[in-house]
Scaffold this motif. Sequence first.
Motif, PDB file in Angstrom:
ATOM      1  N   ALA A  70     -65.880 -92.444  18.472  1.00 24.93           N
ATOM      2  CA  ALA A  70     -66.014 -91.751  17.241  1.00 24.93           C
ATOM      3  C   ALA A  70     -65.963 -92.285  15.972  1.00 24.93           C
ATOM      4  N   MET A  71     -65.001 -93.302  15.864  1.00 30.15           N
ATOM      5  CA  MET A  71     -64.467 -93.981  14.429  1.00 30.15           C
ATOM      6  C   MET A  71     -65.924 -95.312  14.608  1.00 30.15           C
ATOM      7  N   GLU A  72     -66.014 -95.734  15.772  1.00 29.55           N
ATOM      8  CA  GLU A  72     -66.963 -96.643  15.582  1.00 29.55           C
ATOM      9  C   GLU A  72     -68.426 -95.919  15.493  1.00 29.55           C
ATOM     10  N   ASN A  73     -68.940 -95.277  15.882  1.00 30.37           N
ATOM     11  CA  ASN A  73     -70.416 -94.521  15.304  1.00 30.37           C
ATOM     12  C   ASN A  73     -70.409 -94.273  13.917  1.00 30.37           C
ATOM     13  N   LEU A  74     -69.111 -94.011  13.359  1.00 26.52           N
ATOM     14  CA  LEU A  74     -69.522 -93.590  11.987  1.00 26.52           C
ATOM     15  C   LEU A  74     -69.004 -95.092  11.340  1.00 26.52           C
ATOM     16  N   ILE A  75     -68.420 -95.701  11.605  1.00 26.57           N
ATOM     17  CA  ILE A  75     -68.276 -97.551  10.807  1.00 26.57           C
ATOM     18  C   ILE A  75     -69.341 -98.322  11.249  1.00 26.57           C
ATOM     19  N   ASN A  76     -70.099 -98.296  12.369  1.00 29.37           N
ATOM     20  CA  ASN A  76     -71.260 -99.201  12.232  1.00 29.37           C
ATOM     21  C   ASN A  76     -72.398 -98.239  11.729  1.00 29.37           C
ATOM     22  N   SER A  77     -72.724 -97.265  11.428  1.00 32.01           N
ATOM     23  CA  SER A  77     -73.535 -96.248  11.056  1.00 32.01           C
ATOM     24  C   SER A  77     -73.505 -96.981   8.809  1.00 32.01           C
ATOM     25  N   LEU A  78     -72.304 -97.548   8.311  1.00 34.85           N
ATOM     26  CA  LEU A  78     -72.406 -98.156   7.749  1.00 34.85           C
ATOM     27  C   LEU A  78     -72.206 -99.380   7.417  1.00 34.85           C
ATOM     28  N   LEU A  79     -71.674-100.064   8.297  1.00 38.09           N
ATOM     29  CA  LEU A  79     -72.379-101.856   8.084  1.00 38.09           C
ATOM     30  C   LEU A  79     -73.497-101.786   8.627  1.00 38.09           C
ATOM     31  N   LYS A  80     -74.942-101.128   8.727  1.00 39.42           N
ATOM     32  CA  LYS A  80     -76.164-101.288   9.591  1.00 39.42           C
ATOM     33  C   LYS A  80     -76.379-101.334   7.978  1.00 39.42           C
ATOM     34  N   GLN A  81     -75.504 -99.746   7.223  1.00 37.13           N
ATOM     35  CA  GLN A  81     -76.825 -99.633   5.996  1.00 37.13           C
ATOM     36  C   GLN A  81     -75.811-101.097   4.309  1.00 37.13           C
ATOM     37  N   GLY A  82     -75.744-102.424   5.294  1.00 35.08           N
ATOM     38  CA  GLY A  82     -75.003-103.353   4.458  1.00 35.08           C
ATOM     39  C   GLY A  82     -73.643-103.663   3.546  1.00 35.08           C
ATOM     40  N   ALA A  83     -72.866-101.770   4.689  1.00 36.90           N
ATOM     41  CA  ALA A  83     -71.138-102.341   3.950  1.00 36.90           C
ATOM     42  C   ALA A  83     -70.606-103.448   4.693  1.00 36.90           C
ATOM     43  N   THR A  84     -69.366-104.049   3.744  1.00 33.47           N
ATOM     44  CA  THR A  84     -68.457-105.016   5.096  1.00 33.47           C
ATOM     45  C   THR A  84     -67.526-104.376   4.649  1.00 33.47           C
ATOM     46  N   ARG A  85     -66.617-104.793   5.918  1.00 34.66           N
ATOM     47  CA  ARG A  85     -65.092-104.183   6.702  1.00 34.66           C
ATOM     48  C   ARG A  85     -64.363-104.301   5.506  1.00 34.66           C
ATOM     49  N   GLY A  86     -64.215-105.329   4.902  1.00 35.01           N
ATOM     50  CA  GLY A  86     -63.534-105.682   3.680  1.00 35.01           C
ATOM     51  C   GLY A  86     -63.574-104.969   1.897  1.00 35.01           C
ATOM     52  N   ASN A  87     -64.993-104.041   2.093  1.00 32.92           N
ATOM     53  CA  ASN A  87     -64.795-103.611   1.758  1.00 32.92           C
ATOM     54  C   ASN A  87     -64.317-101.703   1.905  1.00 32.92           C
ATOM     55  N   LEU A  88     -64.028-101.444   2.721  1.00 29.69           N
ATOM     56  CA  LEU A  88     -64.696-100.269   3.468  1.00 29.69           C
ATOM     57  C   LEU A  88     -63.028 -99.248   2.572  1.00 29.69           C
ATOM     58  N   GLU A  89     -63.157 -98.495   1.818  1.00 30.28           N
ATOM     59  CA  GLU A  89     -61.825 -97.383   1.660  1.00 30.28           C
ATOM     60  C   GLU A  89     -61.620 -95.462   2.502  1.00 30.28           C
ATOM     61  N   VAL A  90     -60.730 -96.270   3.310  1.00 25.71           N
ATOM     62  CA  VAL A  90     -60.357 -94.852   4.426  1.00 25.71           C
ATOM     63  C   VAL A  90     -59.576 -93.704   3.262  1.00 25.71           C
ATOM     64  N   LYS A  91     -60.244 -92.632   3.762  1.00 27.98           N
ATOM     65  CA  LYS A  91     -58.916 -91.607   3.662  1.00 27.98           C
ATOM     66  C   LYS A  91     -59.097 -90.442   4.713  1.00 27.98           C
ATOM     67  N   ILE A  92     -57.936 -90.150   4.839  1.00 26.58           N
ATOM     68  CA  ILE A  92     -57.744 -88.998   6.659  1.00 26.58           C
ATOM     69  C   ILE A  92     -57.022 -88.007   5.961  1.00 26.58           C
ATOM     70  N   PHE A  93     -57.856 -86.449   6.952  1.00 21.79           N
ATOM     71  CA  PHE A  93     -57.890 -85.830   6.598  1.00 21.79           C
ATOM     72  C   PHE A  93     -57.321 -84.734   8.125  1.00 21.79           C
TER      73      PHE A  93
END
Lengths: 208, 121
Positions: free
Chosen positions: A96-119
């Motif tokens: 579940a987490m990788e689906n979201l993160i991989n979709s972001l990375l595929k759009q050009g996101a980089t791990r170092g710039n990721l901002e995470v909020k959880i609810f």
Amino acid sequence: MYETRRPDPRPALPGFESRKRVWDAQHDRYAVKISPGGYYVTNNDEMLVTVLGSCVAACIRDTKIGVGGMNHFMLPVGKDRRDDVASDGNRYGNYAMENLINSLLKQGATRGNLEVKIFGGARILNSGTDIGGSNLEFVRRYLTDEKLSIVAEDTAGTNPRKVLYFPASGRARVRRVRSVRAHVEATEKRYLDDIQNKPVAGEIELFS
Amino acid sequence: MATILGVDDSASMREMVSFTLKSAGFEVVEAVDGVDALGKVAGRPPVDLVLADVNMPNMDGIELVRELRALEGYKFIPILLLTTEAAPEKKEEGKAAGATGWIVKPFNPEQLVGTIKKVLG
């Protein structure tokens, strides 16, 4: 009378074209609802909406390139024959987490710039185990392993939450929604039954 | 004992895969992306099998397959791609690059080990 003009929706990202987007006049933008087990990623100024009981939602965006998204999941519990790092719960949560993160990375996101909020992760379902607590424990451990820090959260407790997330700015609004408690409980129970009865396994194809 | 090169940019996925493979008696060499994987295979005897993620920074799994297939020792070594990617065109790309198989996450530990044993003969 004052009216907001409803613009045509901007194209959705590949893989998310079929998702229903509804114009929200109050927030002056399109809204997308994230159901249990689902996730959505966008580079438009949209609003992502979900209602959480014991489920958790990770809201993640790249702060530099304007792409962000949300997932909504819980871990299957009680079906595991194994209690190790490769348990059904861990593998499903990881997926579940990788689906979201991989979709972001595929759009050009980089791990170092990721901002995470959880609810989420409330104690809602009427069972002996604290399912919400286990879900939170998983997400925290996962994010630590992946070296992603949590910048904001609204978690645990005993009431359902409605979360509005604006990936373009990273802003999130959370409201307690006691009135829908029975509905949330029934929805999460159905989702839990579904993931507990499905094998946590994807397809395998050998080419030769 | 067979040695497997496991390549994934996610630390938690590497941990789950390595745990599963080591529990089944394999030796595991880990790499964090395609570039790291090429560095790990250089200067050592070829591993027996490569298990690589597809979406990775620096060099993705499909490019890694192409690079490995160009190396003398890796023309016939089994390479399995393990991915969240279910798109048929991506799978075809992996096949055309020379991958041996395509495994969609979330992997089932018993099936993963069974597939590896089958491929290793």
